[in-house]
Design a protein around this motif. Structure first.
Motif, PDB file in Angstrom:
ATOM      1  N   ASN A 107       1.472  -0.754   9.531  1.00  0.00           N
ATOM      2  CA  ASN A 107       0.813   0.547   9.434  1.00  0.00           C
ATOM      3  C   ASN A 107       1.004   1.219   8.079  1.00  0.00           C
ATOM      4  O   ASN A 107       0.333   2.208   7.771  1.00  0.00           O
ATOM      5  CB  ASN A 107       1.308   1.485  10.536  1.00  0.00           C
ATOM      6  CG  ASN A 107       0.782   1.092  11.901  1.00  0.00           C
ATOM      7  OD1 ASN A 107      -0.264   0.467  12.016  1.00  0.00           O
ATOM      8  ND2 ASN A 107       1.514   1.458  12.951  1.00  0.00           N
ATOM      9  N   LEU A 108       1.925   0.707   7.277  1.00  0.00           N
ATOM     10  CA  LEU A 108       2.086   1.218   5.919  1.00  0.00           C
ATOM     11  C   LEU A 108       1.065   0.508   5.032  1.00  0.00           C
ATOM     12  O   LEU A 108       1.216  -0.661   4.690  1.00  0.00           O
ATOM     13  CB  LEU A 108       3.510   0.947   5.414  1.00  0.00           C
ATOM     14  CG  LEU A 108       3.824   1.385   3.976  1.00  0.00           C
ATOM     15  CD1 LEU A 108       3.598   2.876   3.797  1.00  0.00           C
ATOM     16  CD2 LEU A 108       5.251   1.010   3.615  1.00  0.00           C
ATOM     17  N   VAL A 109       0.000   1.213   4.679  1.00  0.00           N
ATOM     18  CA  VAL A 109      -1.135   0.544   4.046  1.00  0.00           C
ATOM     19  C   VAL A 109      -1.279   0.810   2.550  1.00  0.00           C
ATOM     20  O   VAL A 109      -1.994   0.088   1.851  1.00  0.00           O
ATOM     21  CB  VAL A 109      -2.459   0.932   4.751  1.00  0.00           C
ATOM     22  CG1 VAL A 109      -2.436   0.489   6.197  1.00  0.00           C
ATOM     23  CG2 VAL A 109      -2.711   2.439   4.636  1.00  0.00           C
ATOM     24  N   HIS A 110      -0.611   1.854   2.039  1.00  0.00           N
ATOM     25  CA  HIS A 110      -0.849   2.200   0.632  1.00  0.00           C
ATOM     26  C   HIS A 110       0.365   2.953   0.086  1.00  0.00           C
ATOM     27  O   HIS A 110       0.748   3.987   0.611  1.00  0.00           O
ATOM     28  CB  HIS A 110      -2.098   3.083   0.522  1.00  0.00           C
ATOM     29  CG  HIS A 110      -2.632   3.219  -0.872  1.00  0.00           C
ATOM     30  ND1 HIS A 110      -3.701   2.479  -1.327  1.00  0.00           N
ATOM     31  CD2 HIS A 110      -2.250   4.002  -1.903  1.00  0.00           C
ATOM     32  CE1 HIS A 110      -3.957   2.814  -2.587  1.00  0.00           C
ATOM     33  NE2 HIS A 110      -3.089   3.739  -2.952  1.00  0.00           N
ATOM     34  N   VAL A 111       0.965   2.412  -0.967  1.00  0.00           N
ATOM     35  CA  VAL A 111       2.110   3.067  -1.612  1.00  0.00           C
ATOM     36  C   VAL A 111       1.901   3.042  -3.119  1.00  0.00           C
ATOM     37  O   VAL A 111       1.623   1.995  -3.702  1.00  0.00           O
ATOM     38  CB  VAL A 111       3.444   2.362  -1.283  1.00  0.00           C
ATOM     39  CG1 VAL A 111       4.605   3.078  -1.980  1.00  0.00           C
ATOM     40  CG2 VAL A 111       3.687   2.325   0.218  1.00  0.00           C
ATOM     41  N   SER A 112       2.031   4.192  -3.751  1.00  0.00           N
ATOM     42  CA  SER A 112       1.912   4.255  -5.207  1.00  0.00           C
ATOM     43  C   SER A 112       3.121   4.980  -5.792  1.00  0.00           C
ATOM     44  O   SER A 112       3.666   5.900  -5.182  1.00  0.00           O
ATOM     45  CB  SER A 112       0.619   4.960  -5.628  1.00  0.00           C
ATOM     46  OG  SER A 112       0.579   6.276  -5.122  1.00  0.00           O
ATOM     47  N   ILE A 113       3.529   4.534  -6.967  1.00  0.00           N
ATOM     48  CA  ILE A 113       4.647   5.144  -7.685  1.00  0.00           C
ATOM     49  C   ILE A 113       4.080   5.944  -8.852  1.00  0.00           C
ATOM     50  O   ILE A 113       3.257   5.445  -9.611  1.00  0.00           O
ATOM     51  CB  ILE A 113       5.609   4.063  -8.212  1.00  0.00           C
ATOM     52  CG1 ILE A 113       6.300   3.362  -7.045  1.00  0.00           C
ATOM     53  CG2 ILE A 113       6.645   4.664  -9.139  1.00  0.00           C
ATOM     54  CD1 ILE A 113       7.189   2.213  -7.485  1.00  0.00           C
ATOM     55  N   HIS A 114       4.537   7.175  -8.974  1.00  0.00           N
ATOM     56  CA  HIS A 114       4.063   8.031 -10.066  1.00  0.00           C
ATOM     57  C   HIS A 114       5.199   8.276 -11.050  1.00  0.00           C
ATOM     58  O   HIS A 114       6.232   8.848 -10.700  1.00  0.00           O
ATOM     59  CB  HIS A 114       3.551   9.361  -9.503  1.00  0.00           C
ATOM     60  CG  HIS A 114       2.212   9.252  -8.865  1.00  0.00           C
ATOM     61  ND1 HIS A 114       1.318  10.298  -8.790  1.00  0.00           N
ATOM     62  CD2 HIS A 114       1.601   8.197  -8.270  1.00  0.00           C
ATOM     63  CE1 HIS A 114       0.210   9.890  -8.177  1.00  0.00           C
ATOM     64  NE2 HIS A 114       0.365   8.626  -7.853  1.00  0.00           N
ATOM     65  N   LEU A 115       4.986   7.849 -12.271  1.00  0.00           N
ATOM     66  CA  LEU A 115       5.968   8.032 -13.336  1.00  0.00           C
ATOM     67  C   LEU A 115       5.384   8.862 -14.484  1.00  0.00           C
ATOM     68  O   LEU A 115       5.840   8.774 -15.618  1.00  0.00           O
ATOM     69  CB  LEU A 115       6.427   6.665 -13.859  1.00  0.00           C
ATOM     70  CG  LEU A 115       7.119   5.755 -12.843  1.00  0.00           C
ATOM     71  CD1 LEU A 115       7.376   4.376 -13.441  1.00  0.00           C
ATOM     72  CD2 LEU A 115       8.421   6.356 -12.358  1.00  0.00           C
ATOM     73  N   ASP A 116       4.384   9.665 -14.163  1.00  0.00           N
ATOM     74  CA  ASP A 116       3.748  10.470 -15.209  1.00  0.00           C
ATOM     75  C   ASP A 116       4.262  11.907 -15.218  1.00  0.00           C
ATOM     76  O   ASP A 116       3.711  12.769 -15.900  1.00  0.00           O
ATOM     77  CB  ASP A 116       2.230  10.458 -15.042  1.00  0.00           C
ATOM     78  CG  ASP A 116       1.778  11.045 -13.707  1.00  0.00           C
ATOM     79  OD1 ASP A 116       2.609  11.112 -12.784  1.00  0.00           O
ATOM     80  OD2 ASP A 116       0.596  11.425 -13.591  1.00  0.00           O
TER      81      ASP A 116
END
Length: 236
Positions: free
Chosen positions: A96-105
């Motif tokens: 069920n975990l379909v989308h993960v993004s890391i933000h380093l901005d």
């Protein structure tokens, strides 16, 4: 803006497109979508800015990037990231975990994660041919986030998995109230620009300090009120 290129989507996602990833999971699980169904739940997973120290710099190629001040800072961030993803999988189910993004901005690195709240349920059926039970997959966000108690438990569990790196849960049952940031700064600016009031007693006048630029103005007002009451009592 020059750090935006450092943001990336993890390999957990199937297509890299959020909408497509959500629709793919719903179709894969053979879920019937109702008019009021919650298709996905978003999580912003982060911490206080001073927990991990970062700095903007350039690598040997001259590329601008976000770096960590010490190895300890990097290790804390890396552990936070891995533990957060595992917590999501354990809580909602790995599929069920379909989308993960890391933000380093930004100064504080953080994760954005999307889960499709699919649960497997046993339902009873009955018709002219008989009755029985069958298992179905359903979209049911309420099973995870329905009510204050469930949300509190979720925050408790999330804090527990990060104890090893020294993160502490936010205050339980805090009386702090959310206030729109524009309204908050409007009140701060109004207080800062107004003349300092004076209270004339038999003793020399007492100047009331201006409110702090940051903090809870309600707390400031209450503290001020108590101070004035004490001064009046002394005069009496």
């Amino acid at each position: 803006p020059e750090l935006k290129g450092m943001n990336r989507t993890l390999s957990i996602t199937k297509t890299g497109d959020l909408r497509t990833d959500i629709e793919f999971r719903i179709k894969e699980a053979d879920v019937q979508v109702r008019k009021n169904s919650v298709l996905a739940i978003e999580h912003l997973m982060t911490f206080s800015p001073d927990f991990v120290k970062t700095r903007k710099g350039r690598n040997k190629k001259g590329e601008v990037g976000l770096g960590f001040v010490t190895d300890e800072d990097f290790n804390k961030w890396n552990t936070f990231k891995n533990n957060s993803i595992k917590w999501l999988q354990d809580t909602y189910g790995k599929d069920n975990l379909v989308h993960v993004s890391i933000h380093l901005d930004e100064k504080t690195p953080h994760l954005h994660a999307y889960v499709v709240p699919i649960v497997n349920k046993t339902i009873k059926w009955k018709n002219a041919k008989g009755s029985g039970e069958r298992e179905v997959n359903s979209l049911c966000a309420r099973d995870f986030t329905g009510g204050k108690k469930k949300l509190q438990e979720m925050q408790n569990e999330f804090a527990l998995v990060h104890e090893e790196i020294g993160l502490i849960r936010g205050e339980k049952n805090s009386k702090a109230k959310h206030e729109d940031i524009k309204k908050y700064y409007g009140r701060v600016n109004e207080a800062m620009n107004s003349p300092k009031p004076k209270i004339i007693l038999s003793n020399p006048s007492v100047e009331i300090p201006r409110p702090p630029r940051m903090g809870n103005l309600d707390d400031y007002t209450e503290t001020l009120k108590q101070s004035m009451e004490e001064l009046v009592k002394k005069e009496r």
